[in-house]
Design a protein around this motif. Structure first.
Motif, PDB file in Angstrom:
ATOM      1  N   ALA A 105      13.325  -4.237  10.761  1.00 51.75           N
ATOM      2  CA  ALA A 105      12.618  -5.266   9.991  1.00 51.75           C
ATOM      3  C   ALA A 105      11.111  -5.138  10.167  1.00 51.75           C
ATOM      4  O   ALA A 105      10.339  -5.303   9.209  1.00 51.75           O
ATOM      5  CB  ALA A 105      13.096  -6.656  10.415  1.00 51.75           C
ATOM      6  N   GLY A 106      10.683  -4.822  11.398  1.00 53.43           N
ATOM      7  CA  GLY A 106       9.256  -4.639  11.652  1.00 53.43           C
ATOM      8  C   GLY A 106       8.689  -3.444  10.909  1.00 53.43           C
ATOM      9  O   GLY A 106       7.589  -3.510  10.338  1.00 53.43           O
ATOM     10  N   LEU A 107       9.426  -2.347  10.900  1.00 48.50           N
ATOM     11  CA  LEU A 107       8.971  -1.160  10.182  1.00 48.50           C
ATOM     12  C   LEU A 107       8.855  -1.425   8.684  1.00 48.50           C
ATOM     13  O   LEU A 107       7.945  -0.908   8.024  1.00 48.50           O
ATOM     14  CB  LEU A 107       9.936  -0.005  10.434  1.00 48.50           C
ATOM     15  N   ARG A 108       9.771  -2.216   8.150  1.00 49.56           N
ATOM     16  CA  ARG A 108       9.752  -2.540   6.725  1.00 49.56           C
ATOM     17  C   ARG A 108       8.466  -3.276   6.337  1.00 49.56           C
ATOM     18  O   ARG A 108       7.992  -3.175   5.196  1.00 49.56           O
ATOM     19  CB  ARG A 108      10.960  -3.394   6.372  1.00 49.56           C
ATOM     20  N   LYS A 109       7.897  -4.026   7.290  1.00 47.98           N
ATOM     21  CA  LYS A 109       6.666  -4.770   7.012  1.00 47.98           C
ATOM     22  C   LYS A 109       5.432  -3.865   7.040  1.00 47.98           C
ATOM     23  O   LYS A 109       4.379  -4.226   6.521  1.00 47.98           O
ATOM     24  CB  LYS A 109       6.489  -5.895   8.036  1.00 47.98           C
ATOM     25  N   ILE A 110       5.583  -2.697   7.666  1.00 44.65           N
ATOM     26  CA  ILE A 110       4.441  -1.802   7.845  1.00 44.65           C
ATOM     27  C   ILE A 110       4.278  -0.846   6.671  1.00 44.65           C
ATOM     28  O   ILE A 110       3.170  -0.661   6.142  1.00 44.65           O
ATOM     29  CB  ILE A 110       4.584  -1.023   9.167  1.00 44.65           C
ATOM     30  N   ALA A 160       1.641  -0.050  15.975  1.00 50.16           N
ATOM     31  CA  ALA A 160       0.503   0.868  15.902  1.00 50.16           C
ATOM     32  C   ALA A 160       0.996   2.315  15.803  1.00 50.16           C
ATOM     33  O   ALA A 160       0.439   3.123  15.040  1.00 50.16           O
ATOM     34  CB  ALA A 160      -0.392   0.699  17.130  1.00 50.16           C
ATOM     35  N   GLN A 161       2.037   2.629  16.543  1.00 52.25           N
ATOM     36  CA  GLN A 161       2.586   3.982  16.453  1.00 52.25           C
ATOM     37  C   GLN A 161       3.165   4.253  15.064  1.00 52.25           C
ATOM     38  O   GLN A 161       2.978   5.327  14.496  1.00 52.25           O
ATOM     39  CB  GLN A 161       3.647   4.211  17.518  1.00 52.25           C
ATOM     40  N   ALA A 162       3.880   3.263  14.520  1.00 55.82           N
ATOM     41  CA  ALA A 162       4.466   3.424  13.184  1.00 55.82           C
ATOM     42  C   ALA A 162       3.378   3.629  12.137  1.00 55.82           C
ATOM     43  O   ALA A 162       3.514   4.474  11.238  1.00 55.82           O
ATOM     44  CB  ALA A 162       5.320   2.209  12.844  1.00 55.82           C
ATOM     45  N   ARG A 163       2.299   2.864  12.228  1.00 52.34           N
ATOM     46  CA  ARG A 163       1.198   3.048  11.273  1.00 52.34           C
ATOM     47  C   ARG A 163       0.605   4.447  11.416  1.00 52.34           C
ATOM     48  O   ARG A 163       0.265   5.093  10.410  1.00 52.34           O
ATOM     49  CB  ARG A 163       0.125   1.978  11.490  1.00 52.34           C
ATOM     50  N   GLY A 164       0.504   4.930  12.649  1.00 48.21           N
ATOM     51  CA  GLY A 164      -0.003   6.283  12.874  1.00 48.21           C
ATOM     52  C   GLY A 164       0.894   7.342  12.264  1.00 48.21           C
ATOM     53  O   GLY A 164       0.415   8.335  11.701  1.00 48.21           O
ATOM     54  N   LEU A 165       2.223   7.129  12.352  1.00 46.32           N
ATOM     55  CA  LEU A 165       3.160   8.074  11.749  1.00 46.32           C
ATOM     56  C   LEU A 165       2.995   8.109  10.229  1.00 46.32           C
ATOM     57  O   LEU A 165       2.985   9.179   9.621  1.00 46.32           O
ATOM     58  CB  LEU A 165       4.600   7.699  12.122  1.00 46.32           C
ATOM     59  N   TRP A 166       2.867   6.922   9.629  1.00 46.76           N
ATOM     60  CA  TRP A 166       2.696   6.857   8.178  1.00 46.76           C
ATOM     61  C   TRP A 166       1.408   7.561   7.755  1.00 46.76           C
ATOM     62  O   TRP A 166       1.399   8.336   6.793  1.00 46.76           O
ATOM     63  CB  TRP A 166       2.690   5.402   7.717  1.00 46.76           C
ATOM     64  N   GLU A 167       0.331   7.313   8.501  1.00 45.42           N
ATOM     65  CA  GLU A 167      -0.957   7.945   8.182  1.00 45.42           C
ATOM     66  C   GLU A 167      -0.895   9.457   8.350  1.00 45.42           C
ATOM     67  O   GLU A 167      -1.620  10.204   7.672  1.00 45.42           O
ATOM     68  CB  GLU A 167      -2.060   7.347   9.065  1.00 45.42           C
ATOM     69  N   ALA A 168      -0.001   9.921   9.252  1.00 48.67           N
ATOM     70  CA  ALA A 168       0.165  11.361   9.463  1.00 48.67           C
ATOM     71  C   ALA A 168       1.106  11.994   8.452  1.00 48.67           C
ATOM     72  O   ALA A 168       1.376  13.198   8.511  1.00 48.67           O
ATOM     73  CB  ALA A 168       0.680  11.615  10.880  1.00 48.67           C
ATOM     74  N   GLY A 169       1.627  11.200   7.531  1.00 49.94           N
ATOM     75  CA  GLY A 169       2.483  11.732   6.482  1.00 49.94           C
ATOM     76  C   GLY A 169       3.967  11.678   6.790  1.00 49.94           C
ATOM     77  O   GLY A 169       4.777  12.196   6.012  1.00 49.94           O
TER      78      GLY A 169
END
Length: 292
Positions: free
Chosen positions: A127-132, A88-97
């Protein structure tokens, strides 16, 4: 040896840590302004185990990005959190640019173990980040072997797991014996690791503090450094001159060995880091500081 060519330009990146006070944050802003003069490829911002500096890290990442206009890598650890929480944190980082991540297991607090439903190491985290999302992922490497590794061979094997899991590059723990760094790169290449391996450069800001920190992370202090920095913690100007000389000499030897990219652990202090960049031939415009 390193997969680079002699005419490839030298590039640098700078690591920062989140200050604990508003005054420290203000000072860091001025540091970022100065470091930006060196044209770094990116900045990175550290992150405490278990999220102890999560909010401050996010604030610093936003400030550095807005102030410099340069990409910022967000450190991310998996200690003290479930996979769902990290994801969830990683997705938030991606959404924040945020597109760059330094993926680390993180230091385990004494007496604690990794969560059963969490990522167990940086390879699993990568590996988990790569899936996100399609993050640009850096991982850690240890020229003098990670303190928890069985031996140098298993440590290299673990680095290969992280690269094979999708990491784009490895950034090394600082090591003051340059031959050790070069031999480490050779061993990594022999093991089939083709991703860039970026030496971490640690300018000496306080030798006594450096010795304590090094003892905990498995980085050795050569005898010649003990002699060179003896008594200099009470003479900061001279210490900075010596620290610059040591770091520049290491970088020049690494360049001679085929290294063209460096990650400088700035300790939130710009002067020595900028002097290193200038000595490496980077077009750094050193501006006078007229702050009152």
């Amino acid at each position: 040896m390193t997969g680079t060519t002699p005419d490839q330009p030298i590039s640098i990146s700078f690591e920062l840590f989140p200050p604990k006070t508003d005054k420290g944050m203000q000072n860091l802003g001025h540091t970022v302004d100065k470091l930006t003069q060196a044209g770094p490829e990116y900045f990175s911002v550290t992150y405490g185990a278990g999220g102890t500096t999560r909010d401050r890290t996010a604030r610093v990442v936003e400030m550095v990005a807005n102030r410099s206009g340069i990409p910022v890598a967000h450190h991310l650890t998996c200690v003290g959190a479930s996979r769902d929480e990290v994801d969830a944190q990683a997705r938030g980082l991606w959404e924040a640019g945020i597109r760059k991540i330094v993926a680390l297991r993180g230091d385990l607090p004494e007496g604690e173990t990794l969560a059963e439903d969490g990522y167990h190491d940086a390879a699993e985290l990568t590996a988990g980040l790569r899936k996100i999302a399609d993050f640009d992922i850096s991982v850690a490497a240890y020229p003098e072997v990670h303190p928890e590794a069985e031996n140098a061979e298993t440590d290299i094997e673990h680095l290969k797991r992280k690269i094979d899991a999708g990491a784009n590059k490895a950034i090394t723990q600082f090591a003051f014996d340059t031959d050790t760094v070069l031999r480490f790169v050779e061993r990594a290449r022999a093991a089939g690791i083709e991703a860039p391996i970026v030496p971490g450069i640690m300018p000496v800001a306080n030798f006594a503090s450096l010795k304590r920190f090094s003892a905990g992370c498995g980085a050795s202090i050569p005898d010649w450094m003990e002699e060179m920095f003896a008594g200099l913690d009470d003479t900061p100007d001279l210490r900075s001159m010596v620290a610059t000389s040591v770091a520049v000499e290491q970088c020049r030897r690494l360049v001679a060995g085929g290294i063209r990219e460096f990650h400088i652990y700035t300790l939130n202090k710009p002067e020595v880091s900028l002097a290193i960049c200038r000595s490496l031939g980077l077009p750094v415009e050193i501006r006078a500081d007229h702050a009152a």
